[in-house]
Write a protein that holds these residues in place. Structure first.
Motif, short mmCIF file in Angstrom:
data_model
loop_
_atom_site.label_atom_id
_atom_site.label_comp_id
_atom_site.label_asym_id
_atom_site.label_seq_id
_atom_site.Cartn_x
_atom_site.Cartn_y
_atom_site.Cartn_z
N GLU A 602 0.85 -1.19 0.00
CA GLU A 602 0.00 0.00 0.00
C GLU A 602 0.89 1.24 0.00
N MET A 603 0.80 2.03 -1.08
CA MET A 603 1.58 3.26 -1.21
C MET A 603 0.63 4.43 -1.30
N LYS A 604 0.89 5.46 -0.48
CA LYS A 604 0.00 6.61 -0.44
C LYS A 604 0.77 7.91 -0.68
N VAL A 656 5.14 4.07 1.82
CA VAL A 656 4.59 2.71 1.97
C VAL A 656 4.00 2.63 3.37
N THR A 657 2.67 2.43 3.44
CA THR A 657 1.97 2.59 4.73
C THR A 657 1.57 1.29 5.40
N ASN A 658 1.74 0.14 4.74
CA ASN A 658 1.34 -1.10 5.41
C ASN A 658 2.51 -1.99 5.79
N LEU A 659 3.69 -1.37 5.94
CA LEU A 659 4.81 -2.07 6.57
C LEU A 659 4.58 -2.16 8.07
N ALA A 660 5.02 -3.24 8.69
CA ALA A 660 4.93 -3.33 10.15
C ALA A 660 5.79 -2.22 10.77
N GLU A 670 7.03 4.37 11.14
CA GLU A 670 5.71 3.86 10.76
C GLU A 670 5.51 3.85 9.25
N GLY A 671 6.53 3.57 8.51
CA GLY A 671 6.40 3.52 7.06
C GLY A 671 7.74 3.66 6.38
#
Length: 699
Positions: A602-604, A656-660, A670-671
């Protein structure tokens, strides 16, 4: 106080417990513990499903009696459930006197009311084994497409459904003999008589999830059929009572007496507790007139909805017992995005997992994935390791470990007499109402997100106050004690919220905190002037080597283990048809990913609100990013030698927002911000035009 009886589906007594099974039992156990913590009287019962042809054949293959077979498996099941902290109030067996009595009572009441009929049925019969063959025990050539080696109810190649008698060249999977047609009298429950009742029942009082009720509507539209509830001897189960003396022995089909096992296990518990302070009244939970005084809930897998949402309530209503308050279905377990596979070592036994990893890791990960929807969940082993390490070790336990040392060394473990941050604690206390509601509604993933948001607030508070720096200054003794006391109080709140998921961790935390109560109500009081004990490590990080060892052992143990016998109701899992890759050859296709792999990232669009140097780090820049969420994200990036902070402040970048989340020395990242180039010579941050909308997902 509500009076609630809860059950999980009964595991079949011819095989081991694996991680797929545990989704249900962990889900149920968390719900039960959460409801108990909220002050309700909750009783959780279960049992082994111990009847059927498969049990009889499995015992025969093992050279033991069916009774010995089911006793051995029951002991194995109970040991596995205990390892994963599944806290049944009673665990029984359907091969019990209580189950026999209730099965006969329900049958007799249905028969007296005219709901039982008989008719002759023509079936395939194994002349060597001398038994009628269920569809699962017959194979042959598909009558439609001529594909060989197909089961007796449908073709896996063309999808056609048929009767076993339609197969070409059929053979028994038990003896390889050619079956013959033979007729016998069968007993039927007249399910169509209950169609209107079931139409109303399945749509009333939120008894079922919407998707389940919609699925049942398809069956109503197709038309309900009478249900065959008998099997001929030889069969391991209960004989049907009151049959004519000249008839061969007739037995209850396993699916008639299996759900009755819920009642039987509860009755067994009632008898055990009779005359004690914990005494329970069976009729208060199961008599028809008490349906609105007490609550009964069944947690089941989506594959057995038909039995629990049609046959079972119809049987109960027809025999003058109450029906369930709710039936909650869940999806299946995937591992690494695919069906569990023996060849890949992802068909993991509960016992094998417990030899390598702490069961509470899995309880937390499942909780973080489970919702009130009937959705499959994915155990991604890499994500599993990262999430547990980040959330439980890096966030929750870290709050206690980084605060307790100051209090014990400098203040003899005594917390401050007053709270230095009442608004912060009040906010976290108030969040408990949302967490409690999420637990009750089985929205466990939402509950875990809320809990981790509270943990983030605690860590942000500690990072802002820096007690380790304050402790080096003169005249700050009270402030250090206050900061650490606030942190310990938040940690206590988190233990209240996590107790249903992590009972062992919270029990150890109670010893550290020197308290006895972690009920939901206890969150409303704060620990002031309270003495805590010396901190001991509460949880260790997951190591990749432990996961790898578990996977390897799963490959080995499942090759060696006996394959569970095929049940009458469930055909064996389809063989893994994916091409094998030899680990010793060139990396055959392993350099490629599929579109589904890319879609996971997920990239925002993110705006850089702030960019700063990181004190003590010569490679990092610290970013505060607006990614269109409720609060900004903190991200560290190793690009300091290529940029000054003012060059990037105000720019729009890709995050990238859905990295742990990653715990670093200087805080939590957080990204990840995307750059291009060579990290050794030149990295260029990918920036976006001003007209890109913050929070938009890149496609």
């Amino acid at each position: 106080m509500r009076e609630i009886l809860v059950t999980s589906a009964l595991p079949y007594a011819n095989g081991y417990i694996h991680l797929g099974h545990l989704v249900e039992y962990i889900q149920t156990d968390i719900w039960v513990r959460a409801m108990k913590a909220q002050g309700h009287q909750v009783t959780y019962v279960c049992a082994d499903d111990a009847h059927g042809t498969a049990i009889m054949l499995k015992a025969e293959a093992n050279g033991v009696t069916p009774e010995e077979q089911i006793a051995s498996v029951k002991a194995s099941h109970e040991a596995d459930f205990s390892k994963f902290l599944i806290n049944f109030d009673n665990y029984h067996s359907t091969h019990s006197e209580e189950n026999k009595q209730f099965s006969e009572l329900i049958y007799r009441r249905l028969n007296e009311a005219g709901h039982i009929s008989t008719k002759d049925v023509e079936q395939l019969f194994d002349p060597e084994k001398q038994l009628f063959l269920a569809d699962r025990f017959v194979k042959g050539t598909c009558p439609e497409c001529d594909s060989p080696d197909q089961y007796g109810d449908n073709c896996e190649v063309c999808g056609t459904t048929y009767d076993a008698t339609d197969l070409k060249d059929p053979h028994s999977t038990l003896s390889d003999a050619t079956p013959v047609l033979k007729t016998s009298k069968h007993y039927f429950f007249d399910l169509p008589e209950f169609e209107q009742f079931l139409q109303d029942w399945t749509r009333s009082d939120n008894r079922l999830q919407t998707s389940v009720a919609n699925k049942l509507q398809e069956w109503f539209e197709a038309g309900l059929a009478s249900w065959d509830i008998s099997r001929d001897a030889p069969y391991f189960g209960f004989q049907i009572p009151d049959t004519p003396s000249d008839e061969p022995d007739k037995y209850f089909y396993v699916w008639l007496d299996a759900p009755v096992g819920y009642m039987a296990s509860f009755k067994n518990l009632c008898d055990k507790r009779a005359g004690t302070e914990q005494a329970l009244d069976f009729d208060r939970y199961w008599a028809q007139e008490n349906e609105h005084k007490t609550e009964v809930y069944h947690f089941i897998g989506k594959d057995i909805v038909y039995f629990h949402a049609l046959f079972w309530p119809a049987m109960l209503a027809g025999s003058e017992f109450r029906t369930p308050t709710g039936v909650f279905a869940h999806g299946f377990l995937m591992v690494n995005g695919e069906k569990m596979s023996k060849s890949r070592g992802t068909f993991i036994k509960a016992e094998t997992y417990a030899e390598h990893l702490h069961p509470e890791y899995l309880r937390y990960y499942f909780a973080s994935k489970l919702s009130d929807k009937v959705e499959d969940i994915n155990l991604d082993l890499e994500d599993f390791m990262q999430k547990v390490n980040s959330d439980l070790v890096g966030k929750v336990v870290n709050i206690a470990s980084r605060s307790a040392g100051f209090l014990v060394k400098k203040y003899d473990g005594i917390l401050s007499d007053t709270c230095a941050e009442p608004r912060l604690l009040e906010d976290i206390t108030k969040t408990g109402d949302e967490i409690a509601a999420a637990y009750e509604n089985r929205e466990f993933s939402r509950a875990m997100r809320l809990i981790m948001q509270c943990a983030d607030k605690a860590n942000e508070y500690i990072d802002a106050k820096k007690p380790w720096s304050l402790a080096k200054l003169e005249g700050t003794e009270q402030e250090v004690q206050d900061v650490c006391s606030v942190a310990i109080n938040i940690f206590r709140q988190l233990m209240v919220y996590l107790a249903p998921v992590l009972p062992e961790l919270t029990a150890n935390a109670k010893e550290f905190l020197n308290i006895d109560d972690l009920s939901f109500a206890s969150r409303n009081g704060w620990l002031l002037g309270h003495k805590i004990n010396k901190f001991k490590p509460l949880m260790q990080r997951i190591e990749e080597k432990d996961i790898e060892a578990m996977v390897e052992d799963s490959k080995a143990s499942l090759v060696q283990a006996d394959t569970p016998a095929v049940t009458e109701n469930n055909k064996p899992a389809a063989k893994d048809k994916s091409p094998a890759i030899d680990a010793n050859t060139d990396a055959e296709q392993t350099d490629y990913i599929g579109i589904e792999d890319f879609a996971k990232v997920e990239m925002k669009v993110a705006k850089v609100l702030e960019c700063n140097h990181v004190e003590g780090a010569d490679k990092l820049l610290q970013f505060t990013l607006d990614v269109g969420e409720e609060k900004p994200r903190n991200v560290f990036s190793g690009i300091r030698k290529f940029y000054e902070p003012e060059q990037l402040t105000g720019k729009k970048v890709i995050c990238v927002t859905n990295l742990a989340p990653r715990k670093m020395k200087f805080g939590i990242s957080e990204g990840m911000i995307l750059s291009s180039g060579d990290p050794k010579t030149q990295l260029t941050v990918v920036t976006l035009p001003d007209n890109c909308v913050i929070g938009d997902v890149l496609a």
